[in-house]
Design a protein around this motif. Structure first.
Motif, PDB file in Angstrom:
ATOM      1  N   GLY A  15       0.776  -1.228   0.000  1.00 18.40           N
ATOM      2  CA  GLY A  15       0.000   0.000   0.000  1.00 18.40           C
ATOM      3  C   GLY A  15       0.808   1.279   0.000  1.00 18.40           C
ATOM      4  O   GLY A  15       0.251   2.358  -0.198  1.00 18.40           O
ATOM      5  N   PHE A  16       2.113   1.163   0.204  1.00 22.02           N
ATOM      6  CA  PHE A  16       2.961   2.347   0.317  1.00 22.02           C
ATOM      7  C   PHE A  16       4.310   2.071  -0.351  1.00 22.02           C
ATOM      8  O   PHE A  16       4.660   0.934  -0.641  1.00 22.02           O
ATOM      9  CB  PHE A  16       3.213   2.706   1.785  1.00 22.02           C
ATOM     10  CG  PHE A  16       1.962   2.969   2.577  1.00 22.02           C
ATOM     11  CD1 PHE A  16       1.442   4.251   2.677  1.00 22.02           C
ATOM     12  CD2 PHE A  16       1.301   1.930   3.228  1.00 22.02           C
ATOM     13  CE1 PHE A  16       0.288   4.503   3.405  1.00 22.02           C
ATOM     14  CE2 PHE A  16       0.144   2.164   3.961  1.00 22.02           C
ATOM     15  CZ  PHE A  16      -0.361   3.457   4.047  1.00 22.02           C
ATOM     16  N   ARG A  17       5.067   3.146  -0.568  1.00 16.86           N
ATOM     17  CA  ARG A  17       6.462   2.997  -0.969  1.00 16.86           C
ATOM     18  C   ARG A  17       7.312   3.874  -0.051  1.00 16.86           C
ATOM     19  O   ARG A  17       6.899   4.964   0.358  1.00 16.86           O
ATOM     20  CB  ARG A  17       6.664   3.383  -2.440  1.00 16.86           C
ATOM     21  CG  ARG A  17       6.305   4.806  -2.793  1.00 16.86           C
ATOM     22  CD  ARG A  17       6.530   5.087  -4.277  1.00 16.86           C
ATOM     23  NE  ARG A  17       6.038   6.402  -4.654  1.00 16.86           N
ATOM     24  CZ  ARG A  17       6.751   7.518  -4.557  1.00 16.86           C
ATOM     25  NH1 ARG A  17       7.986   7.459  -4.096  1.00 16.86           N
ATOM     26  NH2 ARG A  17       6.236   8.673  -4.917  1.00 16.86           N
ATOM     27  N   ASP A  18       8.468   3.351   0.257  1.00 22.00           N
ATOM     28  CA  ASP A  18       9.406   4.048   1.137  1.00 22.00           C
ATOM     29  C   ASP A  18      10.460   4.719   0.269  1.00 22.00           C
ATOM     30  O   ASP A  18      11.219   4.058  -0.436  1.00 22.00           O
ATOM     31  CB  ASP A  18      10.056   3.037   2.090  1.00 22.00           C
ATOM     32  CG  ASP A  18      10.847   3.720   3.191  1.00 22.00           C
ATOM     33  OD1 ASP A  18      11.309   4.853   2.978  1.00 22.00           O
ATOM     34  OD2 ASP A  18      11.015   3.113   4.265  1.00 22.00           O
ATOM     35  N   SER A  19      10.464   6.025   0.289  1.00 21.33           N
ATOM     36  CA  SER A  19      11.417   6.783  -0.521  1.00 21.33           C
ATOM     37  C   SER A  19      12.315   7.593   0.411  1.00 21.33           C
ATOM     38  O   SER A  19      11.926   8.660   0.902  1.00 21.33           O
ATOM     39  CB  SER A  19      10.668   7.711  -1.494  1.00 21.33           C
ATOM     40  OG  SER A  19      11.576   8.484  -2.248  1.00 21.33           O
ATOM     41  N   GLY A  20      13.486   7.043   0.672  1.00 17.81           N
ATOM     42  CA  GLY A  20      14.445   7.754   1.522  1.00 17.81           C
ATOM     43  C   GLY A  20      13.934   8.015   2.921  1.00 17.81           C
ATOM     44  O   GLY A  20      14.215   9.063   3.500  1.00 17.81           O
ATOM     45  N   GLY A  21      13.175   7.046   3.450  1.00 19.59           N
ATOM     46  CA  GLY A  21      12.643   7.191   4.798  1.00 19.59           C
ATOM     47  C   GLY A  21      11.293   7.878   4.868  1.00 19.59           C
ATOM     48  O   GLY A  21      10.686   7.946   5.930  1.00 19.59           O
ATOM     49  N   ARG A  22      10.818   8.398   3.735  1.00 19.16           N
ATOM     50  CA  ARG A  22       9.489   9.013   3.673  1.00 19.16           C
ATOM     51  C   ARG A  22       8.538   8.037   2.996  1.00 19.16           C
ATOM     52  O   ARG A  22       8.854   7.485   1.932  1.00 19.16           O
ATOM     53  CB  ARG A  22       9.533  10.338   2.910  1.00 19.16           C
ATOM     54  CG  ARG A  22      10.366  11.405   3.602  1.00 19.16           C
ATOM     55  CD  ARG A  22      10.441  12.663   2.738  1.00 19.16           C
ATOM     56  NE  ARG A  22       9.132  13.268   2.546  1.00 19.16           N
ATOM     57  CZ  ARG A  22       8.576  14.160   3.374  1.00 19.16           C
ATOM     58  NH1 ARG A  22       9.236  14.545   4.452  1.00 19.16           N
ATOM     59  NH2 ARG A  22       7.394  14.674   3.116  1.00 19.16           N
ATOM     60  N   VAL A  23       7.375   7.843   3.603  1.00 15.39           N
ATOM     61  CA  VAL A  23       6.417   6.858   3.114  1.00 15.39           C
ATOM     62  C   VAL A  23       5.326   7.566   2.319  1.00 15.39           C
ATOM     63  O   VAL A  23       4.754   8.560   2.770  1.00 15.39           O
ATOM     64  CB  VAL A  23       5.813   6.058   4.287  1.00 15.39           C
ATOM     65  CG1 VAL A  23       4.738   5.110   3.793  1.00 15.39           C
ATOM     66  CG2 VAL A  23       6.915   5.266   4.999  1.00 15.39           C
ATOM     67  N   HIS A  24       5.038   7.055   1.135  1.00 19.94           N
ATOM     68  CA  HIS A  24       4.014   7.628   0.263  1.00 19.94           C
ATOM     69  C   HIS A  24       3.016   6.543  -0.129  1.00 19.94           C
ATOM     70  O   HIS A  24       3.380   5.380  -0.312  1.00 19.94           O
ATOM     71  CB  HIS A  24       4.652   8.200  -1.009  1.00 19.94           C
ATOM     72  CG  HIS A  24       5.748   9.189  -0.758  1.00 19.94           C
ATOM     73  ND1 HIS A  24       5.497  10.524  -0.553  1.00 19.94           N
ATOM     74  CD2 HIS A  24       7.083   9.021  -0.652  1.00 19.94           C
ATOM     75  CE1 HIS A  24       6.649  11.162  -0.355  1.00 19.94           C
ATOM     76  NE2 HIS A  24       7.624  10.260  -0.399  1.00 19.94           N
ATOM     77  N   HIS A  25       1.758   6.949  -0.293  1.00 21.46           N
ATOM     78  CA  HIS A  25       0.739   6.011  -0.750  1.00 21.46           C
ATOM     79  C   HIS A  25       1.029   5.581  -2.188  1.00 21.46           C
ATOM     80  O   HIS A  25       1.431   6.401  -3.025  1.00 21.46           O
ATOM     81  CB  HIS A  25      -0.654   6.655  -0.696  1.00 21.46           C
ATOM     82  CG  HIS A  25      -1.185   6.829   0.691  1.00 21.46           C
ATOM     83  ND1 HIS A  25      -1.915   5.865   1.334  1.00 21.46           N
ATOM     84  CD2 HIS A  25      -1.082   7.864   1.564  1.00 21.46           C
ATOM     85  CE1 HIS A  25      -2.243   6.291   2.546  1.00 21.46           C
ATOM     86  NE2 HIS A  25      -1.744   7.499   2.711  1.00 21.46           N
TER      87      HIS A  25
END
Length: 254
Positions: A70-80
């Motif tokens: 449900g999410f992706r982790d981009s450099g420690g920030r989580v996005h839907h």
């Protein structure tokens, strides 16, 4: 050590002011059958729906086969994730509900073929061949051209299981699959699920069928009030529960 099929960590979910999941930690190994027991309102079904992102969690994380759901982790920030990626993830996770949700205007084999053809763009010939094999597997080879209205509830649920398997999922989720069935039809569905477990399919099953949990589960998890109260092998949890809440629940259902 291989990566677990499911790794849920500190999972939280609320509906308005009601906190339904209060920090669930659960790991399911590949090929493991985990049965979740608990009273109504304990959060069992909500947790299951979070595993394939039918519900969006508000805290923690769920990984299936190493992939964040449900999410992706981009450099420690989580996005839907976007709808396309969520749909892709769900293809790998089969789910069987209380209600069968079959298309009434499709035959049994058409119901099973629909997702492989419509979602995965498989040829109709390939999808039909797999559908026929799955109907054999769930004991309904003679119902290929029947319509859902011509089937018993137990037969419809077995078609629903075959439909989920048609997408060749790596994980199967069962949300109280026998609760809508007449008692005499429960056994045929549980026998089908037992066969899947014997084939090594990874399964999480929310059910009140304690006998199934005792016979088939590798591990039994007892939930109450949005938390996991107790977890362990069936013989330990069902026959020698350590928590008073588990003992009270089992005294009512056994």
């Amino acid at each position: 050590m291989s990566m677990p099929m499911v790794h849920a960590r500190a999972v939280r979910k609320s509906f308005g002011q009601l906190e339904v999941l209060k920090g669930i930690d659960l790991t399911v190994e590949r090929g493991e059958v985990v049965v979740i027991l608990g009273p109504s309102g304990s959060g069992k079904s909500t947790f299951l729906r979070c595993v394939n992102h039918l519900e969006t969690i508000e805290g923690g994380a769920i990984h299936v086969d190493g992939e964040l759901i449900g999410f992706r982790d981009s450099g420690g920030r989580v996005h839907h994730l976007g709808d396309r990626d969520i749909t892709r993830q769900r293809r790998e996770i089969g789910m069987v509900f209380q209600q069968f949700n079959l298309f009434p205007h499709f035959t049994v084999v058409q119901n099973i073929m629909e997702a492989p053809v419509g979602v995965r763009r498989e040829s109709r010939a390939k999808a039909r061949a797999r559908a026929l094999a799955l109907l054999e597997r769930v004991g309904l080879a003679d119902k290929t051209n029947s319509y859902p209205r011509q089937l018993s509830g137990g037969q419809q649920q077995r078609v629903a299981i075959a439909r989920a398997l048609a997408m060749e999922p790596k994980l199967m989720l069962f949300d109280e699959p026998t609760s809508a069935l007449d008692p005499e039809l429960v056994g045929e569905v549980l026998a089908t699920m037992k066969g899947l477990a014997n084939d090594g399919l990874t399964m999480i099953v929310v059910t009140h069928e304690v006998g199934f949990a005792r016979e088939v589960a590798d591990r039994v998890v007892f939930m109450d009030g949005g938390v996991i109260v107790e977890s362990g092998p069936p013989a330990e949890v069902l026959d020698n529960p350590q928590n008073p809440r588990t003992r009270a629940f089992l005294s009512k259902v056994l």
